[in-house]
Write a protein that holds these residues in place. Structure first.
Motif, short mmCIF file in Angstrom:
data_model
loop_
_atom_site.label_atom_id
_atom_site.label_comp_id
_atom_site.label_asym_id
_atom_site.label_seq_id
_atom_site.Cartn_x
_atom_site.Cartn_y
_atom_site.Cartn_z
N GLU A 69 0.86 -1.17 0.00
CA GLU A 69 0.00 0.00 0.00
C GLU A 69 0.91 1.23 0.00
O GLU A 69 1.87 1.28 0.76
CB GLU A 69 -0.85 0.02 1.27
N GLU A 71 1.10 5.09 0.98
CA GLU A 71 0.38 6.12 1.73
C GLU A 71 0.51 7.41 0.94
O GLU A 71 1.60 7.94 0.80
CB GLU A 71 0.96 6.29 3.14
N SER A 74 2.04 11.08 3.77
CA SER A 74 2.86 10.58 4.88
C SER A 74 3.51 11.75 5.60
O SER A 74 3.53 12.87 5.09
CB SER A 74 3.91 9.59 4.38
N LYS A 97 2.82 7.67 10.20
CA LYS A 97 2.37 7.62 8.80
C LYS A 97 3.55 7.44 7.86
O LYS A 97 4.02 8.41 7.26
CB LYS A 97 1.62 8.92 8.47
N GLY A 101 3.17 1.16 3.15
CA GLY A 101 2.44 0.32 4.11
C GLY A 101 2.70 -1.16 3.90
O GLY A 101 3.77 -1.55 3.41
N HIS A 121 5.93 -2.35 7.10
CA HIS A 121 5.92 -1.03 6.44
C HIS A 121 7.35 -0.69 6.05
O HIS A 121 8.29 -1.39 6.44
CB HIS A 121 5.37 0.04 7.40
#
Ligand code: ADP
Ligand code: MG
Length: 485
Positions: A69, A71, A74, A97, A101, A121
């Protein structure tokens, strides 16, 4: 009691940008100490960071390569601690953040199976400088080199999905292969471009709860990583079996002295007081940028491996090795196209050439034997002009710069004798010159005869100065001996 090992990795990858993550200073390796640290890197009051777009793009490319994923918003945070190589008093990093991900990476194991390792992550951050120590106390000198301060990194954090040192090393190698293939890291482990922290715990086989882990930091070779894990697993099992308990701590492993020691325990761990960096805006990655970066991704190692298996009929094992290193892949395809014999090309590359390059600290980029020269050699082995033994000699000569395989075979007179008339003559001569050996062969029982063939082969190869085609000689020899039985 049987124990199961559990391993999770945290990997620092230096991004191959020309300049630092928040300043315009160069990131090139090996410069005079402190010649590549500007006011921003030195944390001069009044300076402000400017984010390097390329670093963000590289991080996103990594995310796309592992199907993670991304983000799209961030945030950079400050991780506060004091250390001489950190002039700002905090490291700018990501926590809540991160830019990349959840994702996953497939590793190939020696038994031919594969396994998916989950990535928790990956976040962007800056590297610290380096403390250097010369000489021993009390008269030694310590210095700080801030050239590395502000070099862009991604830190990749895995889930605790690995169950052995072999799996951890395969995972580390796979990540190395991915980041070098997509060109976001130069992969130079000896220069610290990739550094591994290994989290290790053990638990009774069958248990579903995790044991207490230790973290061994900053391993920069696959070999040291494997050693560090194996020793730590052994230490933890011994400790528990002797009635002790593992304490959560950070450890160091010295690959040269093979000594592991505790650095700090959890109680001594810093309280980093993270907070969002007020000097940096949230990082926004648009859909267009993601699409563009996805299109720019080159062939990934797994896809390349599949292609090598189908296009060149290679084994999974060979294809995996060749596809994992982008420079090796290019060399292979260029050489195989010329020799028209991918399997033999793969054998020579994975065997002789790799061993020789490693030995002399060279790579496929600066290999003294070019792809074209290897193809020339492989072609002569394939058409039986030279035996494997002669081929090693020719390989050496190519390595020494003596020319192409054909030139060397010609000047050294290495052509293999495959003319059956000539070979038959040599075999007959050797049998006639060694009547005792022949008699012994004839009088031995069948099981022992096979072993005795070697003696004849040796004599024949000697008589032909190593130039007789061994497969053909073997056939003729068997024929002649069988006639005597
Ligand atoms: P922290 O929050 O203390 O940094 P994390 O949960 O983020 O801890 O884990 C850090 C790393 O340690 C990850 O790579 C994770 O997979 C690994 N890890 C966590 N617990 C264990 C364990 N019990 N055994 C082995 N590795 C572990
Ligand atoms: Mg963590």
């Amino acid at each position: 009691m049987n124990w199961e090992t559990v391993i999770g990795l945290e990997i620092h990858v230096q991004l191959a940008t020309k300049t630092k993550i928040f300043s315009g200073a160069s990131t090139s390796f090996g410069a005079e100490p402190n010649s590549q640290a500007c006011a921003v890197d030195l944390a001069m009051p009044g300076t402000l960071p400017v984010l390097n777009k390329q670093a963000v793009h590289y991080a996103v490319m990594f995310g796309l390569a592992i199907d993670a994923e991304i983000e799209q918003e961030s945030v950079f945070e400050r991780k506060n601690y004091f250390y001489p190589d950190l002039p700002k008093g905090y490291q700018t990093t990501q926590l809540e953040k991160p830019v990349v991900g959840r994702g996953s990476v497939v590793i190939q194991l020696e038994d031919g199976t594969s396994k998916a390792i989950r990535i928790h992550h990956a976040h962007l951050e800056e590297d610290a400088g380096k403390s250097t120590h010369e000489g021993d106390l009390p008269h030694g000198v310590s210095g700080v080199d801030l050239n590395r301060a502000g070099t862009p990194l991604i830190e990749i954090v895995s889930e605790p999905d690995m169950r052995s040192a072999e799996e951890a090393v395969a995972f580390a190698k796979k990540l190395h292969s991915i980041v070098t293939s997509i060109g976001i890291c130069d992969g130079e482990m000896s220069q610290g471009s990739m550094r591994f922290d290994v989290n290790v715990s053990v638990r009774p086989t069958g248990s579903s709860t995790l044991g207490t882990r230790t973290e061994t930091k900053n391993l920069n070779s696959f070999k040291f990583m494997e050693e560090a894990i194996e020793r730590e697993v052994e230490r933890q099992i011994d400790l528990i079996e002797d009635g002790g308990t593992v304490i959560q701590e950070t450890r160091l492993y010295n690959g040269d002295t093979k000594v592991a020691k505790s650095m700090r325990s959890k109680e001594e761990a810093n309280d980093y007081r993270y907070f969002p960096c007020p000097d940096l805006l949230p990082v926004i990655v648009t859909d267009e940028t993601i699409d563009e970066l996805r299109r720019s991704l080159p062939e990934l190692p797994d896809a390349r491996m599949e292609r090598f298996i189908h296009e060149y009929s290679l084994s999974t094992y060979d294809a995996n090795i060749l596809a994992s290193d982008p420079t090796m892949s290019v060399f292979f395809e260029s050489s195989a196209a010329r020799s028209n014999n991918p399997k033999l090309t793969a054998n020579w590359m994975i065997g002789e050439l790799t061993a020789r390059l490693n030995n002399e600290n060279l790579t496929f980029i600066n290999s003294p034997v070019s792809a074209e020269q290897l193809a020339g050699l492989v072609a002569r082995v394939a058409d039986n002009s030279i035996s494997n033994k002669m081929a090693k000699q020719v390989f050496d000569a190519i390595w020494q710069g003596e020319g192409s395989a054909d030139e060397i075979i010609e000047t050294k007179g290495l052509k293999q004798v495959s003319d059956s008339g000539a070979l038959e003559e040599i075999v007959t001569d050797v049998l006639e010159a060694n009547p005792a050996m022949v008699e012994d062969f004839v009088n031995s029982d069948e099981g022992k005869r096979k072993k005795k063939l070697g003696g004849f082969m040796g004599q024949i190869m000697k008589a032909s100065k190593g130039q007789a085609n061994p497969q053909q000689v073997n056939k003729i020899l068997l024929q002649k001996l069988n006639e005597l039985l």
